[in-house]
Design a protein around this motif. Sequence first.
Motif, PDB file in Angstrom:
ATOM      1  N   GLU A 125       0.822  -1.213   0.000  1.00 56.01           N
ATOM      2  CA  GLU A 125       0.000   0.000   0.000  1.00 56.01           C
ATOM      3  C   GLU A 125       0.857   1.265   0.000  1.00 56.01           C
ATOM      4  OE1 GLU A 125      -3.560   0.603  -0.013  1.00 56.01           O
ATOM      5  OE2 GLU A 125      -3.182  -1.314  -0.994  1.00 56.01           O
ATOM      6  N   GLU A 126       2.154   1.064  -0.232  1.00 51.32           N
ATOM      7  CA  GLU A 126       3.124   2.152  -0.377  1.00 51.32           C
ATOM      8  C   GLU A 126       3.295   3.011   0.874  1.00 51.32           C
ATOM      9  OE1 GLU A 126       1.851   4.031  -3.999  1.00 51.32           O
ATOM     10  OE2 GLU A 126       2.896   2.541  -5.217  1.00 51.32           O
ATOM     11  N   ASN A 127       3.177   2.376   2.029  1.00 53.76           N
ATOM     12  CA  ASN A 127       3.505   3.084   3.264  1.00 53.76           C
ATOM     13  C   ASN A 127       5.018   3.085   3.413  1.00 53.76           C
ATOM     14  OD1 ASN A 127       0.921   3.598   4.947  1.00 53.76           O
ATOM     15  ND2 ASN A 127       0.648   1.534   4.147  1.00 53.76           N
ATOM     16  N   SER A 128       5.558   4.125   4.039  1.00 54.96           N
ATOM     17  CA  SER A 128       7.006   4.165   4.228  1.00 54.96           C
ATOM     18  C   SER A 128       7.406   3.154   5.304  1.00 54.96           C
ATOM     19  CB  SER A 128       7.435   5.560   4.657  1.00 54.96           C
ATOM     20  OG  SER A 128       6.973   5.811   5.955  1.00 54.96           O
ATOM     21  N   TYR A 129       8.706   2.817   5.344  1.00 56.71           N
ATOM     22  CA  TYR A 129       9.183   1.872   6.364  1.00 56.71           C
ATOM     23  C   TYR A 129       8.854   2.390   7.764  1.00 56.71           C
ATOM     24  CZ  TYR A 129      11.882  -0.792   2.902  1.00 56.71           C
ATOM     25  OH  TYR A 129      12.252  -1.569   1.840  1.00 56.71           O
ATOM     26  N   GLN A 130       9.001   3.710   7.914  1.00 60.43           N
ATOM     27  CA  GLN A 130       8.748   4.298   9.221  1.00 60.43           C
ATOM     28  C   GLN A 130       7.277   4.132   9.615  1.00 60.43           C
ATOM     29  OE1 GLN A 130      11.223   5.399  11.375  1.00 60.43           O
ATOM     30  NE2 GLN A 130       9.430   5.256  12.741  1.00 60.43           N
ATOM     31  N   GLU A 131       6.393   4.371   8.630  1.00 58.91           N
ATOM     32  CA  GLU A 131       4.951   4.226   8.910  1.00 58.91           C
ATOM     33  C   GLU A 131       4.615   2.772   9.270  1.00 58.91           C
ATOM     34  OE1 GLU A 131       2.617   7.544   6.208  1.00 58.91           O
ATOM     35  OE2 GLU A 131       3.685   5.926   5.194  1.00 58.91           O
ATOM     36  N   ILE A 132       5.203   1.852   8.504  1.00 59.85           N
ATOM     37  CA  ILE A 132       4.940   0.430   8.782  1.00 59.85           C
ATOM     38  C   ILE A 132       5.449   0.088  10.184  1.00 59.85           C
ATOM     39  CG2 ILE A 132       5.348  -1.957   8.026  1.00 59.85           C
ATOM     40  CD1 ILE A 132       5.781  -0.851   5.183  1.00 59.85           C
ATOM     41  N   ALA A 133       6.624   0.630  10.504  1.00 59.83           N
ATOM     42  CA  ALA A 133       7.205   0.368  11.827  1.00 59.83           C
ATOM     43  C   ALA A 133       6.289   0.918  12.919  1.00 59.83           C
ATOM     44  CB  ALA A 133       8.588   1.005  11.921  1.00 59.83           C
ATOM     45  N   ASN A 134       5.728   2.117  12.679  1.00 59.35           N
ATOM     46  CA  ASN A 134       4.829   2.712  13.672  1.00 59.35           C
ATOM     47  C   ASN A 134       3.582   1.861  13.876  1.00 59.35           C
ATOM     48  OD1 ASN A 134       6.525   4.870  13.980  1.00 59.35           O
ATOM     49  ND2 ASN A 134       5.376   6.226  12.616  1.00 59.35           N
ATOM     50  N   ILE A 135       3.077   1.351  12.773  1.00 53.25           N
ATOM     51  CA  ILE A 135       1.833   0.578  12.862  1.00 53.25           C
ATOM     52  C   ILE A 135       2.065  -0.788  13.510  1.00 53.25           C
ATOM     53  CG2 ILE A 135       0.004  -0.545  11.485  1.00 53.25           C
ATOM     54  CD1 ILE A 135       0.496   1.846   9.445  1.00 53.25           C
ATOM     55  N   GLY A 137       4.663  -1.623  15.367  1.00 53.31           N
ATOM     56  CA  GLY A 137       5.377  -1.531  16.634  1.00 53.31           C
ATOM     57  C   GLY A 137       6.778  -2.114  16.582  1.00 53.31           C
ATOM     58  N   THR A 138       7.501  -1.805  15.501  1.00 48.96           N
ATOM     59  CA  THR A 138       8.891  -2.261  15.415  1.00 48.96           C
ATOM     60  C   THR A 138       9.746  -1.105  14.859  1.00 48.96           C
ATOM     61  OG1 THR A 138      10.304  -3.954  14.461  1.00 48.96           O
ATOM     62  CG2 THR A 138       8.376  -3.392  13.189  1.00 48.96           C
ATOM     63  N   THR A 139      10.991  -1.410  14.439  1.00 44.67           N
ATOM     64  CA  THR A 139      11.835  -0.322  13.936  1.00 44.67           C
ATOM     65  C   THR A 139      11.879  -0.358  12.404  1.00 44.67           C
ATOM     66  OG1 THR A 139      13.794  -1.716  13.949  1.00 44.67           O
ATOM     67  CG2 THR A 139      13.340  -0.473  15.965  1.00 44.67           C
ATOM     68  N   SER A 140      12.214   0.799  11.813  1.00 46.35           N
ATOM     69  CA  SER A 140      12.215   0.855  10.346  1.00 46.35           C
ATOM     70  C   SER A 140      13.321  -0.034   9.757  1.00 46.35           C
ATOM     71  CB  SER A 140      12.340   2.296   9.863  1.00 46.35           C
ATOM     72  OG  SER A 140      13.440   2.905  10.452  1.00 46.35           O
ATOM     73  N   ASN A 141      14.442  -0.178  10.481  1.00 50.90           N
ATOM     74  CA  ASN A 141      15.520  -1.063  10.003  1.00 50.90           C
ATOM     75  C   ASN A 141      15.016  -2.494   9.911  1.00 50.90           C
ATOM     76  OD1 ASN A 141      17.363   0.947   9.794  1.00 50.90           O
ATOM     77  ND2 ASN A 141      18.322   0.567  11.804  1.00 50.90           N
ATOM     78  N   ASN A 142      14.317  -2.883  10.965  1.00 45.31           N
ATOM     79  CA  ASN A 142      13.771  -4.233  11.011  1.00 45.31           C
ATOM     80  C   ASN A 142      12.788  -4.448   9.856  1.00 45.31           C
ATOM     81  OD1 ASN A 142      11.347  -5.996  11.947  1.00 45.31           O
ATOM     82  ND2 ASN A 142      13.068  -6.646  13.238  1.00 45.31           N
ATOM     83  N   ILE A 143      12.009  -3.416   9.566  1.00 47.03           N
ATOM     84  CA  ILE A 143      11.022  -3.521   8.474  1.00 47.03           C
ATOM     85  C   ILE A 143      11.728  -3.747   7.135  1.00 47.03           C
ATOM     86  CG2 ILE A 143       9.266  -2.217   7.159  1.00 47.03           C
ATOM     87  CD1 ILE A 143       8.246  -3.251   9.860  1.00 47.03           C
TER      88      ILE A 143
END
Lengths: 163, 207
Positions: A125-135, A137-143
Amino acid sequence: MSSDFYKQFILPYAGIIIKMCRAYSNTQEDFEDYYQEVCLQIWRSHQKFEERSEWSTWVYRVSLNVCLTLLKKDKKVKSTFNSKEIPNEVMEDIQAFDDEDLNLLYSAIKKLNEVDRAVILLYLEENSYQEIANITGTTSNNIGVRINRIKERLKKILDGKIN
Amino acid sequence: MEKSIEKIWKDAFLNEGELKVPAINNFYERKSMLVVDKLISRLGIEFKILFPLALMVFIINLVMGNGLVWSTLGVAPFVPWFFIAHAQIKSMKSVPANSNCLEYLLNVKTELKRIFRYNFRATIVLIFLTSFPTFLYTYIKQKGKTLGEIFGIDNFDANALWIFAAIPIALILAAILFKATHKLTNKNELNLYALIDDLKTLKKNNL
């Protein structure tokens, strides 16, 4: 709550809610239940929305939580009722759309674990890594790492199916 | 694989407007049930609060030196209240749900207002019924002593009759506290009113 809460705050995000519910439910009936429950939960919890994030992020998060909760409940019911694995015909009962490739992709996504399913849906759905991480509950690196791994896995599943 | 997963996804959802949104069956009915369930569970909590309250009255009586029998009698007015509270929960549950959603919620609202009015009056009466005999008994039993002597406070030589002044003070405080607590904890009620407004608007617009 305004009378058109549903139209104003839920319907514009019906797309992602539908896609997410499709990814977690196995039958048309389940899918409709999941969708209703997500809508109900969004209404139920909208007062807790503190505008610290985008409304869409909130909708994603609530949808994900509801889907995961319902999935756990379903698993419990199924494991009490019948410990055997769910037959394939049930898994395939819900067809996403007329698009054959998409249906294949959905059935591949359903083979992922619960969190990976959410991550890949949010990525698609083209969410950024940061947004996915926020949703989730993890970190953007992990995503980032996770998405690469999921894509490889999906590719393998899809290649296997197509061949 | 010829297509990437991104492309499959994008191609399939080029026109998101065509997504078939499932019907929300009985959306308002489910919301109504949810709100009413919460209101009933709130009444249940208030019912449970009666137990520590009764215990508090019992301990206060003991501290005032009224003995075990009198302290137990002091708690007696709570007994009918337990039954009343129980009956109120039952009456909320038995609001006829076979009418339409709006009518059902209006009936719940009427019932809730009736319960609130009843509880407010009952609180005032109960406090009077609990405190007056307690103070009267204390006054008779400790006749001739000052307030300071009764409560063990040094240099407090007020006449023991002043003990009765505590009754109107307690009643006013109880009334203020009752209304303030209700205002602070009526979130579910506000949800009910909002839902009623929603349904009225929907009905007006024939939706």
